[in-house]
Design an enzyme around this catalytic site. Structure first.
Site, PDB file in Angstrom:
ATOM      1  CG  ASP A  48       5.029   2.648   7.390  1.00 44.45           C
ATOM      2  OD1 ASP A  48       4.157   3.114   6.631  1.00 44.45           O
ATOM      3  OD2 ASP A  48       4.789   1.792   8.268  1.00 44.45           O
TER       4      ASP A  48
ATOM      5  CG  HIS B  89      -0.314   0.038   2.531  1.00 45.74           C
ATOM      6  ND1 HIS B  89       0.424  -1.020   3.035  1.00 45.74           N
ATOM      7  CD2 HIS B  89      -0.270   1.011   3.486  1.00 45.74           C
ATOM      8  CE1 HIS B  89       0.870  -0.707   4.238  1.00 45.74           C
ATOM      9  NE2 HIS B  89       0.482   0.519   4.524  1.00 45.74           N
TER      10      HIS B  89
ATOM     11  CG  HIS C  10      -0.005   4.232   4.810  1.00 44.39           C
ATOM     12  ND1 HIS C  10      -0.807   3.522   5.670  1.00 44.39           N
ATOM     13  CD2 HIS C  10      -0.761   5.287   4.375  1.00 44.39           C
ATOM     14  CE1 HIS C  10      -1.997   4.103   5.760  1.00 44.39           C
ATOM     15  NE2 HIS C  10      -1.984   5.178   4.983  1.00 44.39           N
TER      16      HIS C  10
ATOM     17  CG  HIS D 268      -4.074  -0.347   6.145  1.00 43.91           C
ATOM     18  ND1 HIS D 268      -4.061  -0.390   7.521  1.00 43.91           N
ATOM     19  CD2 HIS D 268      -3.068   0.511   5.791  1.00 43.91           C
ATOM     20  CE1 HIS D 268      -3.092   0.380   7.978  1.00 43.91           C
ATOM     21  NE2 HIS D 268      -2.487   0.948   6.947  1.00 43.91           N
TER      22      HIS D 268
ATOM     23  CG  ASP E 266       0.451  -1.637   7.636  1.00 42.42           C
ATOM     24  OD1 ASP E 266       1.313  -2.502   7.880  1.00 42.42           O
ATOM     25  OD2 ASP E 266       0.653  -0.415   7.756  1.00 42.42           O
TER      26      ASP E 266
END
Length: 316
Positions: free
Chosen positions: A71, A67, A69, A146, A209
């Site tokens: 990190d 995904h 994000h 998520h 996640d």
């Protein structure tokens, strides 16, 4: 050890949840599979972690991002530059959900690396979506749950047929007829199952996640090695639900019920000790009578894909 060249193993490059700590780098996981490598979710600092782990960038053919994000993907530019240093002009494909396509393409542009990058966005569906062929094994993706669209990845090796020379000889099957029997399933009254063993291919699964949802079980089903996030303990289950994550208990119980052989837990929140998460997951496995082994990994750990479980030599 694989049937191809080289080992099948997971090299853990980073294990932190959301933010790095002194002991844990941002995410990053490299799967070595039959002479090729797939890099999953490279967060910030993964290029340096690759050096510490002795990972060779020329073998990386694909980068799979779950995904958008940061990190889980901010390390993409550095990795692409590393690739350009090691083998200028080479090809690499970056995979991710359709929602992350523009984000991933921007990271590739920012890198300004001398590599030929293809970015592929895949639909986040509650069914297996074909992604790529990885050394003869099928890589698929499936939607997770998520805060933004996310994918879980599943790599499946085809089933193999192993013939018994003694059984073939007794049945009078020789030469080209062996191949014909394999293609057609039966020859002159002799069934393929009478003279061979079917050996299931190995399965690797990767889930980051996500809240607990049916897709988690589907992605990790019967996996020899499954990587799951375990950001929270069960006492913080409400927080896990709100932020779109799994607890260690949920990860352990789901893996056990899905028939996972070896479970790797990661994406560890800085608020916990890894041993606490591991203990919770192991207790969850035991509570449902599972046989799944559980390990909370640390940066630079290397985890082999378990050897295949052999079946009986010849079908009855």
């Amino acid at each position: 050890m694989s049937l191809g060249s080289g080992p099948r193993e997971l090299v853990v490059l980073g294990t932190a949840g959301a933010v790095p700590t002194r002991e844990r780098n941002h995410n990053g996981y490299l799967l070595r599979w039959d002479g090729t490598s797939v890099l999953f979710d490279p967060g910030e600092g993964i290029q340096r972690q690759m050096l510490h782990a002795g990972v060779s960038s020329p073998r990386i053919e694909r980068i799979c991002v779950t995904h958008r994000h940061n990190d889980h993907c901010l390390g993409v530019p550095g990795v692409l530059n590393r690739m350009a240093q090691d083998r200028p002009g080479r090809e690499v494909t970056v995979h991710g959900p359709e929602d992350a396509f523009e984000h991933l393409r921007a990271l590739a542009v920012v890198a300004q690396a001398n590599v030929r990058v293809t970015v592929q966005g895949h639909p986040a569906l509650e069914e297996d979506v074909p992604v790529a062929d990885v050394a003869g094994s099928a890589l698929t993706a499936r939607a997770l749950d998520h805060r933004v669209p996310a994918l879980g990845y599943r790599l499946v090796e085809p089933e193999h047929v192993t013939f018994s020379p003694d059984a073939l000889r007794a049945a009078g099957i020789t030469g080209p007829d062996v191949g014909r029997l394999q293609r057609e399933g039966e020859l002159r009254g002799v069934r393929l199952a009478d003279v061979s063993t079917r050996r299931r291919g190995q399965v690797f699964a990767f889930v980051m996640d996500t809240r607990l949802c049916p897709s988690v079980s589907e992605v990790v089903r019967d996996a020899d090695l499954a990587v799951l996030e375990c950001t929270f303990t069960d006492r913080d289950a409400d927080l896990a639900l709100a932020r779109g994550h799994l607890t260690a208990r949920q990860a352990g119980e789901t893996a056990a019920r899905a028939g996972v052989r070896s479970l790797v837990l990661t994406h560890v929140s800085a608020r916990y000790d890894g041993a606490e998460l591991e203990e919770e997951a192991r207790a969850a496995v035991a509570a449902v009578g599972g046989r799944t082994t559980v390990r909370v990994v640390r940066d630079l750990d290397v985890v082999p894909v378990p050897p295949r479980a052999e079946r009986s030599s010849v079908a009855a």
